[in-house]
Structures are given as structure tokens and as C-alpha cells.
Design an enzyme around this catalytic site. Structure first.
Site, PDB file in Angstrom:
ATOM      1  N   LYS A 285       0.839  -1.204   0.000  1.00 12.67           N
ATOM      2  CA  LYS A 285       0.000   0.000   0.000  1.00 12.67           C
ATOM      3  C   LYS A 285       0.875   1.256   0.000  1.00 12.67           C
ATOM      4  CE  LYS A 285      -3.858  -1.894   2.753  1.00 12.67           C
ATOM      5  NZ  LYS A 285      -4.963  -1.682   1.803  1.00 12.67           N
ATOM      6  N   ARG A 359     -10.307 -11.688   2.001  1.00  5.00           N
ATOM      7  CA  ARG A 359     -11.161 -12.741   1.451  1.00  5.00           C
ATOM      8  C   ARG A 359     -10.514 -14.114   1.566  1.00  5.00           C
ATOM      9  NH1 ARG A 359     -11.416  -9.440  -3.988  1.00  5.00           N
ATOM     10  NH2 ARG A 359     -11.180  -7.823  -2.409  1.00  5.00           N
TER      11      ARG A 359
HETATM   12  N1  BES Z   1      -8.134  -3.797   4.468  1.00  2.00           N
HETATM   13  C1  BES Z   1      -8.293  -3.393   3.120  1.00  2.00           C
HETATM   14  C2  BES Z   1      -9.612  -2.645   2.858  1.00  2.00           C
HETATM   15  C3  BES Z   1      -9.769  -1.300   3.519  1.00  2.00           C
HETATM   16  C4  BES Z   1      -9.533  -0.160   2.784  1.00  2.00           C
HETATM   17  C5  BES Z   1     -10.218  -1.170   4.801  1.00  2.00           C
HETATM   18  C6  BES Z   1      -9.704   1.084   3.366  1.00  2.00           C
HETATM   19  C7  BES Z   1     -10.402   0.064   5.393  1.00  2.00           C
HETATM   20  C8  BES Z   1     -10.149   1.195   4.667  1.00  2.00           C
HETATM   21  C9  BES Z   1      -8.278  -4.617   2.219  1.00  2.00           C
HETATM   22  O1  BES Z   1      -7.466  -5.646   2.638  1.00  2.00           O
HETATM   23  C10 BES Z   1      -7.785  -4.170   0.897  1.00  2.00           C
HETATM   24  O2  BES Z   1      -6.663  -3.776   0.816  1.00  2.00           O
HETATM   25  N2  BES Z   1      -8.646  -4.216  -0.132  1.00  2.00           N
HETATM   26  C11 BES Z   1      -8.321  -3.810  -1.425  1.00  2.00           C
HETATM   27  C12 BES Z   1      -8.577  -4.949  -2.352  1.00  2.00           C
HETATM   28  C13 BES Z   1      -8.103  -4.710  -3.765  1.00  2.00           C
HETATM   29  C14 BES Z   1      -6.598  -4.819  -3.804  1.00  2.00           C
HETATM   30  C15 BES Z   1      -8.728  -5.718  -4.670  1.00  2.00           C
HETATM   31  C16 BES Z   1      -9.222  -2.631  -1.784  1.00  2.00           C
HETATM   32  O3  BES Z   1     -10.423  -2.706  -1.520  1.00  2.00           O
HETATM   33  O4  BES Z   1      -8.705  -1.646  -2.288  1.00  2.00           O
HETATM   34 MN    MN Z   2      -5.486  -5.473   2.052  1.00  2.00          MN
END
Ligand code: BES
Ligand code: MN
Ligand code: ZN
Length: 508
Positions: A285, A359
């Protein structure tokens, strides 16, 4: 907290502040709706409350707060008027927020004791619901997380430790269960908040398991933690894959509450995403907001919190909590885009982005619920997607559900405790985006409808169970302080799930 009903007359309630809820009515003219006690206060202060209303200084709108000093005319030093909004539309959330804002406000002025008077007689809500909402809101409102700050500089150790709830003596016995529910629900929510607010160097998967273990011990719940060898044995390739880049060992937490002697239709299995820190892994990230990913175990915290309230209130059903917990780290041993992982139920997933880790760990936990627990109703809670934040912000959580009755139950339970859920689609056409050339399923469907495609992946692992998936990314954490709560963890979903358990137990 020393908390009790009081039948003292308004003149004799000796608290640092007396909180009085005021709604309004709009017939030809706008008029205030006072409780009995509020009318007594008004009399004692020579019609001051009426006058504030008549002059328009206090309108009774939700969110309004005005302090009146009593100058020795009442035993309480101050009266805090809080607006409840339109009487016919009175909702638990408005009562919670009003009492929360008032309690928080008086706490910040250095007060230690508070009296609450927020019962309206002709409102569309029964007195039990109003009582619960008022106490719950106040207990949620005074929550702070200051354990890592020096006492003097941050007002640590100050705070409200005594609460009196005003209600006619005739009502006390009847309202006692509502008070107990409020104490349990607020306690569970604040416990959930503590878990989420803890920094990720403290709240590791091991520590999360320890904290769950403490709850289990305190309330005599069955408790078990699976370690790596058992995960390997069970074939939990999702959880193991995500954890392989981390130095911290993954854990699979199991808590069991037995409230009924036989298994039944209404029993529930609650699954919570427990990523104690989500860096994104190899698909790392950006730095700017990464620190917020200490909250990526808010789903786990919510289901453990729900279990806390359930263990206190003892509904007559069985509830199991399952928490797959690990960090998601980049390293030489981390899983990679391109890997194929095999989940416990045998299905394979092609990894395309290691940041879509939630997931994968949930897939194993859902499989465990179906294959090992023979779960018939499963609710998972997860900070799963950024997409749900784009869609619903911090106001509502997304709910995905394969069963109309369960969906309605969750929405209703949420409304009772002041948590909002919006039902999202699970239409099969969304599954096209997650077809893989090399595995059974592709891990992500790209940016369009990313919350939906994530839910469609989870659907592969729930078998024939009645299932709901609550995506609480967005509602789990508040980026700004509110009059009724501080910045940080909200504890979202713990109360809805506990309320759901109580409701289902009643309906057996
Ligand atoms: N933990 C994150 C989702 C999240 C984002 C929670 C912002 C709280 C605030 C999750 O693991 C994630 O990174 N999701 C990605 C998935 C994508 C890479 C397909 C997302 O939703 O951007
Ligand atoms: Mn994630
Ligand atoms: Zn995550």
C-alpha cells in the site's frame, strides 16, 4: 461505573450535571416536548426552559446542547439540555447521540457524576428502548483511549464514574433489563474499540488470541486456538498463504457460547477478519494512510465484542465465534501475485493482488464454519474493501446476504442499536469478473464493484448456509471526532450482532 436508577425528586438529585432530553412537536406551532422531570426543572428554574425554547435559543433539534447553571436552585450544579429532534421520529440513535454528546461534554469539563433524564412519554419508542439508548449512548460517549498518554497532559484518570438514571419508582423493575442491556452493549462496544485502537505492535495475532481468551475465561466460554500445524492439517491455504510473509504466527481463534441445550435453527456462527496489520504485502500500500491498517482486525474485534455482550446477557441460543488472524507483510517469504492457494474446502484461488488478503483468510474461516461446525447461519464481519468506503462512506455498512429474512433481521437489529446497514447485490453476473484461467476463482475482479466481487468470492465458501457478509471498512473507524465520540475506533457491529442473538433467542 456506579450506575443505578434514582427515584429522587429533581430538586434532590445531586450530580455534577443533570442531562435532560428535549424533543419538539410541530403542529400549527413548534412546541417543546419535555419529560416529567424536565417540567419539574423548568418549574424550579422559573420557566427558564420554556423561555429558552420560546426565544429560539434552544429548538430541540437533534445535536443541540445547551448548559444552564442552577445557582443553588436545584441540588445539581448544572442542567444540560440536549435536543432529541422531532418527537414522532424519535430513534434510538438520536437518543444515544444526544446523551453521548452531553455525557462527553460534561466529562470534558471535569465532572464525575451525571444524572440522565431522557424518557418521553408520548414518543413512538417504548420506555425500555429509550432507557437503553440513553444509558448506552452516555456510556459510549464517555469512552476514551488514553493508555499510552501521560496522565497530567491528557486528563487521564478524570472522568465520569457515577451515573443516575431518573425514572419514576414504578418503572424501575420494568426498566432494569434495559439498563443491563445498555451496560453490556456499551461494555462490549468499548471493549471492541480498545482492541481496534491498540497499536499493531501490541495487538499481534497472538495478543488478539490472548484477549479473546480473557473474555472466554471470564465468562466461562469454550475456547480454542489453532496454530500452524493444525491449520496445515486442515488445509487452510488462504490463512497460511497470507501469513507466510510475517514473523508473527497466525492464529485461528474459536469461542463457543452454549445458551441452549440442543442445536437449533437460530444458532449463529460469527466470523471476523483479523488482519492485525495490513501493509498490502508484496502489492504494498502507499505510505500515507497505511498506519490506519492497524484497524484491519475490526471485524474480529466486533465478533469478539458481540460474544462479550452475549456472554453477559445469556440468550438461549448457541453462538460460535471464528477469527482467522494474521499480519499481511511483504518479505522474502511472503506470498506473491501469481501464486495459487488452496482453501480448506478444496477450491483454488489465483492471487493477483496480495492486498486482497481478507477474502483469503475469511474463505478458510467460512469453510471451517461449514465443514467443521455444520453452521446453518453464518455472519462474517470484515474491513474488506476500499470500494465500500467509496459507496457508503462512514454512515452505513454494506451488507451482502443470500437470505431475505436474515437481511431484514440484521437491518432491524441495527436500527434498534443505532447501526445502519445497506443491502448490496450478490447478482451472479458479477461473478464473471472473478473467473480465472488457471484456478477455480480469481482473487479480485478489479476496480468496478470491488465490494461486490469480494462478496462473490466469499459466497464460494458458505455452502448452503444462510449467510450475511458485513463490510465495515468505513464505519469501523472515525477519522474525525464527533460530539458523542472521539476519533478512532467506533466498535461498529458488535451491538448489532449481540442484539440479533437476543432477538433470535426470543423467537425460538
Ligand atoms: N483492508 C483493506 C480494505 C480497507 C480499505 C479497509 C480502506 C479500510 C479502509 C483490504 O485488505 C484491501 O486492501 N482491499 C483492497 C482490495 C483490492 C486490492 C482488490 C481494496 O479494496 O482496495
Ligand atoms: Mn489489504
Ligand atoms: Zn485488509
Amino acid at each position: 461505573m456506579d450506575i443505578k436508577f434514582s427515584q429522587q425528586g429533581i430538586e434532590d438529585v445531586a450530580s455534577d450535571a443533570l442531562v435532560v432530553g428535549v424533543a419538539y412537536q410541530q403542529k400549527e406551532q413548534r412546541s417543546p416536548v419535555f419529560s416529567k422531570a424536565a417540567r419539574a426543572v423548568d418549574d424550579a428554574l422559573g420557566g427558564l426552559l420554556q423561555e429558552l425554547f420560546a426565544s429560539g435559543e434552544f429548538k430541540g433539534e437533534a445535536g443541540e446542547l445547551t448548559t444552564v447553571h442552577t445557582m443553588g436552585k436545584l441540588a445539581t450544579r448544572r442542567v444540560v439540555l440536549v435536543g432529541l429532534g422531532k418527537q414522532e421520529k424519535l430513534q434510538p440513535l438520536a437518543i444515544q447521540r444526544a446523551c453521548g454528546a452531553a455525557a462527553r461534554h460534561v466529562q470534558q469539563t471535569g465532572a464525575h457524576s451525571i444524572a440522565l433524564d431522557c424518557l418521553l412519554e408520548n414518543a413512538p419508542l417504548d420506555l425500555e428502548t429509550q432507557t437503553q439508548a440513553a444509558i448506552e449512548g452516555a456510556l459510549l460517549g464517555v469512552y476514551t483511549f488514553k493508555k499510552y498518554q501521560q496522565a497530567d497532559a491528557h486528563g487521564n484518570g478524570r472522568g465520569i464514574n457515577k451515573m443516575r438514571v431518573l425514572a419514576g419508582a414504578a418503572h424501575h423493575a420494568r426498566l432494569e433489563p434495559a439498563m443491563q442491556r445498555a451496560i453490556a452493549f456499551a461494555g462490549a462496544t468499548n471493549f471492541t474499540r480498545d482492541l481496534v485502537n491498540e497499536p499493531p505492535n501490541v495487538l499481534t495475532p497472538t495478543e488478539l488470541a490472548n484477549r479473546a481468551g480473557l473474555v472466554a475465561k471470564r465468562f466461562d466460554l469454550d475456547f480454542e486456538v489453532l496454530d500452524r500445524p493444525q491449520m496445515q492439517e486442515l488445509g487452510m491455504g488462504g490463512l497460511l498463504g497470507v501469513s507466510q510473509g510475517s514473523q508473527e504466527p497466525a492464529k485461528f481463534i474459536i469461542m463457543r457460547y452454549h445458551g441452549a441445550s440442543t442445536r437449533g435453527e437460530k444458532d449463529m456462527t460469527l466470523v471476523g477478519k483479523g488482519i492485525t496489520f495490513d501493509t498490502g504485502g508484496i502489492s504494498i500500500k502507499p505510505a500515507e494512510n497505511m498506519y490506519k491498517m492497524k484497524g484491519d482486525m475490526a471485524g474480529a474485534a466486533a465478533v469478539i465484542g458481540a460474544m462479550y455482550a452475549i456472554a453477559v446477557l445469556k440468550p438461549a441460543i448457541n453462538v460460535t465465534v471464528l477469527v482467522p488472524t494474521t499480519e499481511n507483510m511483504p518479505s522474502g517469504t511472503a506470498y506473491r501475485p501469481g501464486d495459487i492457494l488452496r482453501i480448506m474446502n478444496g477450491k483454488t484461488i489465483e492471487i493477483v493482488n496480495t492486498d486482497a488478503e481478507g477474502r483469503l483468510v475469511l474463505a478458510d474461516a467460512l469453510s471451517y464454519a461449514v465443514l467443521k461446525e455444520q453452521a446453518t447461519t453464518i455472519i462474517d464481519v470484515a474491513t474488506l474493501t476500499g470500494g465500500i468506503v467509496v459507496a457508503l462512506g462512514s454512515v452505513m455498512s454494506g451488507m451482502f446476504c443470500n437470505d431475505n429474512a436474515l437481511s431484514a433481521e440484521i437491518i432491524e437489529a441495527g436500527q434498534k442499536v443505532g447501526e445502519k446497514f445497506w443491502r448490496m447485490p450478490l447478482d451472479d453476473e458479477y461473478a464473471e469478473a472473478i473467473t480465472s484461467d488457471v484456478a477455480d476463482i480469481k482473487q479480485t475482479g478489479g476496480r468496478p464493484a470491488s465490494s461486490v466481487t469480494a462478496a462473490k468470492i466469499l459466497e464460494h465458501f458458505v455452502g448452503d448456509a444462510h449467510w450475511a457478509h458485513l463490510d465495515i471498512a468505513g464505519t469501523d473507524f472515525s477519522d474525525s471526532k464527533k460530539p458523542y465520540s472521539e476519533k478512532g475506533a467506533t466498535g461498529f457491529a458488535a451491538r448489532t450482532l449481540a442484539e440479533l442473538a437476543l432477538k433470535r433467542a426470543e423467537s425460538v
